[in-house]
Structure formats: structure tokens, C-alpha cells
Motif scaffolding. Structure first.
Motif, PDB file in Angstrom:
ATOM      1  N   SER A  13       0.827  -1.208   0.000  1.00 21.94           N
ATOM      2  CA  SER A  13       0.000   0.000   0.000  1.00 21.94           C
ATOM      3  C   SER A  13       0.860   1.255   0.000  1.00 21.94           C
ATOM      4  CB  SER A  13      -0.944   0.002   1.202  1.00 21.94           C
ATOM      5  OG  SER A  13      -0.219  -0.112   2.412  1.00 21.94           O
ATOM      6  N   LYS A 220      -2.718  -5.409  10.801  1.00 16.30           N
ATOM      7  CA  LYS A 220      -3.444  -4.713   9.739  1.00 16.30           C
ATOM      8  C   LYS A 220      -4.668  -3.963  10.232  1.00 16.30           C
ATOM      9  CE  LYS A 220      -2.091  -7.652   5.836  1.00 16.30           C
ATOM     10  NZ  LYS A 220      -2.592  -8.569   4.777  1.00 16.30           N
ATOM     11  N   ASP A 294      -4.588  -0.063   1.459  1.00 13.63           N
ATOM     12  CA  ASP A 294      -4.168  -1.141   2.349  1.00 13.63           C
ATOM     13  C   ASP A 294      -5.198  -2.275   2.389  1.00 13.63           C
ATOM     14  OD1 ASP A 294      -2.068  -2.039   3.944  1.00 13.63           O
ATOM     15  OD2 ASP A 294      -3.100  -1.502   5.800  1.00 13.63           O
ATOM     16  N   ARG A 295      -6.400  -1.999   1.897  1.00  9.63           N
ATOM     17  CA  ARG A 295      -7.453  -3.025   1.839  1.00  9.63           C
ATOM     18  C   ARG A 295      -7.548  -3.700   0.472  1.00  9.63           C
ATOM     19  NH1 ARG A 295      -9.607   0.671   5.614  1.00  9.63           N
ATOM     20  NH2 ARG A 295     -10.526  -0.368   7.436  1.00  9.63           N
ATOM     21  N   ARG A 296      -6.769  -3.208  -0.472  1.00 12.32           N
ATOM     22  CA  ARG A 296      -6.797  -3.769  -1.824  1.00 12.32           C
ATOM     23  C   ARG A 296      -5.782  -4.899  -1.960  1.00 12.32           C
ATOM     24  NH1 ARG A 296     -10.202  -0.732  -1.199  1.00 12.32           N
ATOM     25  NH2 ARG A 296     -11.306  -2.703  -1.209  1.00 12.32           N
ATOM     26  N   HIS A 297      -6.086  -5.829  -2.842  1.00 11.97           N
ATOM     27  CA  HIS A 297      -5.148  -6.899  -3.178  1.00 11.97           C
ATOM     28  C   HIS A 297      -4.407  -6.475  -4.441  1.00 11.97           C
ATOM     29  CE1 HIS A 297      -6.794  -9.562  -0.133  1.00 11.97           C
ATOM     30  NE2 HIS A 297      -8.017  -9.284  -0.565  1.00 11.97           N
ATOM     31  N   LEU A 298      -3.238  -5.901  -4.239  1.00 17.64           N
ATOM     32  CA  LEU A 298      -2.475  -5.332  -5.341  1.00 17.64           C
ATOM     33  C   LEU A 298      -1.417  -6.309  -5.825  1.00 17.64           C
ATOM     34  CD1 LEU A 298      -1.982  -1.818  -3.713  1.00 17.64           C
ATOM     35  CD2 LEU A 298      -3.621  -2.403  -5.507  1.00 17.64           C
ATOM     36  N   LYS A 299      -1.348  -6.499  -7.136  1.00 17.29           N
ATOM     37  CA  LYS A 299      -0.347  -7.381  -7.711  1.00 17.29           C
ATOM     38  C   LYS A 299       0.969  -6.620  -7.897  1.00 17.29           C
ATOM     39  CE  LYS A 299      -3.716 -10.190 -10.246  1.00 17.29           C
ATOM     40  NZ  LYS A 299      -4.139 -10.674 -11.588  1.00 17.29           N
ATOM     41  N   ASN A 302       1.121  -4.273 -10.825  1.00 19.56           N
ATOM     42  CA  ASN A 302       0.272  -3.083 -10.858  1.00 19.56           C
ATOM     43  C   ASN A 302       1.156  -1.855 -11.116  1.00 19.56           C
ATOM     44  OD1 ASN A 302      -1.052  -0.620  -9.634  1.00 19.56           O
ATOM     45  ND2 ASN A 302      -2.714  -2.079  -9.373  1.00 19.56           N
TER      46      ASN A 302
END
Length: 400
Positions: A13, A220, A294-299, A302
Motif C-alpha cells: 500500500s 493490519k 491497504d485493503r486492496r489486493h495489489l499485484k 500493478n
């Protein structure tokens, strides 16, 4: 508070937030080089600007404070998650800060004008202030974390009390005040230097980011709750101070020719040096965005993650690319006449307006078109370099 490192992995994040402001940053720098109006007036001058031009500039205000704040947090995580000593961290910050200043003086000043003439104005811009703050932070990290947090907040909150003090009052030592609080031009070593980002309040922002790293080490759910509340509190404090209109910014807002321009006046805070209001309205919303990221699932692929992992590489590369594109477009437009002015700093960055054509520059839509194209073009290069940084453990890689 439990501050045990949850893992040695990067905080995605934080990388994404850094990457986001870097994408926005490119828009501002392209506007500096390409936008016709940038050559003659400030986009935040309410007597001449338009709402879209104002917004184009205003949204980029987030870049410097957010990136400095993230740099401070990144230093904390580099120290704690890498199980390094404070002495190692101090040396890293000191040497990296010196490296940034060298890059500013040599690599970046050539990028601004593609000219090595000794008559050029030396611009002390983004890499300079990062370097200066890193050098100071290398000493400040030895303070207890609570004391450092208090000092950081005090610098950010109280530095506007110094606004009435002018550099001219220091006589031959005016340069020192230019470096610390009042932007301006001074002479040193027979050269003219322009300081746009004085040390106050930016060292406070970077140091605050370092202390914020302690929050990022939490579990988290806990850190998200704290960051959300902190972001909301800072944003609310901005609206309170700005509404009262007494302290927080040397430029008070006022009623304008329309309701829309009055709103623009309300948000038109001072960047040079960054006022308390300016820092609150940039860092406050940025923390809210960080909570969302911080709540996203980032590859890892990206674009925001990729750009955020190679900030220095991106920064240097994008400046050279912007100027190279302008050089080509100017040659197409003006022919060989372009070479009489294009190797001088553009007027928007303090260059001589009189040597540039009266019609120099392009409509704002060209700025946006170049911006989109450049960001897309930079992605594969940054992805390649991010892979190199991830797979090579040589110490020198940390400086790039």
C-alpha cells in the motif's frame, strides 16, 4: 502497542501511494514544459487561471509532501524490517542524501535545460530537498521516537510563525534563510542558486513519516483504524483552520468573482514554503487513500506498485523524456530556430522569457496527452528496473 515486524516483505500500500503521486507528479512537470500559460503566469493565480488549469496544478500539490512522508516511513521500515542498527540507518540516510544532492546539481540540472553553460541558474528542486532532509534525518533518528514525533509536529505546526522574518534582514547571510525557510535566489561560488523548497517545514514532514513507520508495523486492522482516524482528523483540522482564516497559511482565502472561484481561493494554500494548511490538506486525504489501498489486493505488476518501487529511476528518466519530447516537438514546430532557445531553462522554471517565442507552449490538452503517453511508455522500463532491484542485493542498488 505491538510493533513486532509482521514480515520482511514490502508494504504494498505504501508503494502504491508513492507510485500514485509519482504518476501525478509527471503531469505537473509536463505542464511546466508544455503548457502555454505556464510560461507567463502561475496556474494558482486566481486573476488569470481557469478552474481546469487550477485543478491540474492543485492535484499535483499532493506529490512533494506525500513522497517526503513516504520516504520517512520507508526509512523506518528499511531499518526495522531489515534488523539493522541505527548507525547503519544513519549512514544510509547520510550517504543517500549526499547522493541526491549530487544528482540534483549535475544530472537533474542538465535535464532542466540540456545545457552545461556555467551561466545557467542552478535549480535546487526536488532531489535537493530530499537529500537535505535525509542528511538531517540521519542525525534526528537518534532521538527517542516520541520526542522526534513531537519535534516533527512542532516544525509542521509552528513554522508559519517564522513567515514575517525575511531573508534580507540577515544581510550577507540571507542565503541561510533561503535554505531554511524563505524560497529565493542567492549567489554562491560565483553562481546563482534558486531554492524553491526550504528545509522548513519539509524536514518535519519526513521525520513525521519516519515516526509514522511505527504505526505501519502494527497488525493490519489496528493500523488501518489508526491511519483512518489520523487522516480524518488532519483533514478536519484543515477545514477548521482554513474557515477561521487566521493562522495556518500566510495567504488567507477571500470572496472572489464567483462561488466557484471562492472555493478555489479556499483551497489555494501556500506551497513555498508549505504552510500548515497545505500539509494538512495533502497528507490528510493521502492517509485516507493509504487506508483504502491497504485493503486492496495489489499485484506486483500493478503500475502503481512498479512506479512506487523505483522512484528515483522514474524521476530522473521522466524528466529527461519530457525535455527530449519538447525538443523534438519544438524542432518540428520552429525548425532550426528552436535551437536558439530550447537549450535554456523554460520560463516556467525560471528561464529567460525574452528568448522564447511569444507563442511558445501548447494548449492544456496537449499536456494531458503527453502525460498519458509518457506514463504508458515508462511502465515497461520501470518494470524492468524493479525486477533488477528485486533480484540484486548489491548495496549500490539501494541508492537507485
Amino acid at each position: 502497542m505491538d510493533t513486532r515486524p509482521p514480515s520482511s516483505s514490502r508494504l504494498l500500500s505504501l508503494d502504491a501511494l508513492r507510485g500514485a503521486v509519482m504518476v501525478i507528479m509527471a503531469l505537473d512537470h509536463i505542464r511546466d514544459f508544455f503548457d502555454r500559460s505556464a510560461m507567463s503566469f502561475s496556474p494558482t493565480d486566481l486573476t488569470q487561471t481557469t478552474p481546469i488549469l487550477f485543478f491540474t496544478r492543485w492535484i499535483t500539490h499532493f506529490c512533494l509532501p506525500v513522497f517526503l512522508f513516504c520516504a520517512g516511513s520507508g526509512a523506518f521500515l528499511w531499518w526495522r524490517r531489515g534488523n539493522r542498527t541505527k548507525r547503519e540507518l544513519s549512514w544510509f540516510l547520510l550517504t543517500r542524501g549526499l547522493w541526491f544532492i549530487i544528482l540534483e546539481l549535475i544530472v537533474m540540472n542538465f535535464a532542466y535545460n540540456f545545457n552545461v553553460s556555467s551561466q545557467n541558474l542552478i535549480l535546487l528542486l526536488v532531489l535537493y530537498i530530499f537529500g537535505a532532509c535525509m542528511i538531517l534525518l540521519s542525525a534526528l533518528i537518534h532521538l527517542p521516537i516520541r520526542l522526534l514525533a513531537a519535534v516533527s509536529i512542532a516544525i509542521i505546526a509552528l513554522h508559519n510563525l517564522l513567515d514575517p522574518i525575511r531573508a534580507a534582514s540577515f544581510g550577507s547571510h540571507a542565503w541561510a534563510w533561503n535554505l531554511f525557510h524563505q524560497p529565493g535566489v542567492f549567489t554562491a561560488f560565483g553562481r546563482l542558486f534558486l531554492v524553491t523548497y526550504p528545509i522548513f517545514p519539509w524536514i518535519g514532514v519526513m521525520a513525521a513519516g519516519f515516526c509514522f513507520g511505527l504505526i505501519l508495523m502494527l497488525e493490519k486492522a489496528v493500523r488501518r483504524r489508526i491511519i483512518l482516524r489520523l487522516g480524518l482528523a488532519m483533514t478536519a483540522l484543515f477545514f477548521l483552520l482554513r474557515t477561521i482564516n487566521i493562522y495556518g497559511d500566510p495567504s488567507h482565502w477571500s470572496a472572489q468573482k464567483s462561488a466557484l472561484f471562492t472555493v478555489l481561493s479556499f483551497f489555494n494554500c501556500t506551497k513555498y514554503p508549505g504552510s500548515l494548511d497545505f500539509i494538512l490538506i495533502t497528507l490528510g486525504p493521502a492517509l485516507l487513500v493509504l487506508t483504502w489501498l491497504d485493503r486492496r489486493h495489489l499485484k506486483p505488476t500493478n503500475p502503481l506498485i512498479v512506479f512506487g518501487r523505483v522512484p528515483l529511476f522514474y524521476f530522473v528518466l521522466h524528466f529527461y523524456a519530457i525535455h527530449a519530447i519538447l525538443l523534438i516537438m519544438s524542432w518540428i514546430r520552429y525548425g532550426s530556430n528552436a535551437f536558439s532557445f530550447i537549450f535554456h531553462t523554460v520560463p516556467s522554471l525560471g528561464g529567460p522569457r525574452e528568448i522564447y517565442p511569444a507563442d511558445f507552449g501548447y494548449p492544456l490538452w496537449v499536456t494531458y496527452a503527453v502525460w498519458i503517453g509518457l506514463v504508458l511508455a515508462l511502465y515497461p522500463f520501470c518494470k524492468w528496473f524493479a525486477r533488477i532491484k528485486a533480484t540484486h542485493r548489491n548495496p549500490w542498488v539501494s541508492y537507485l
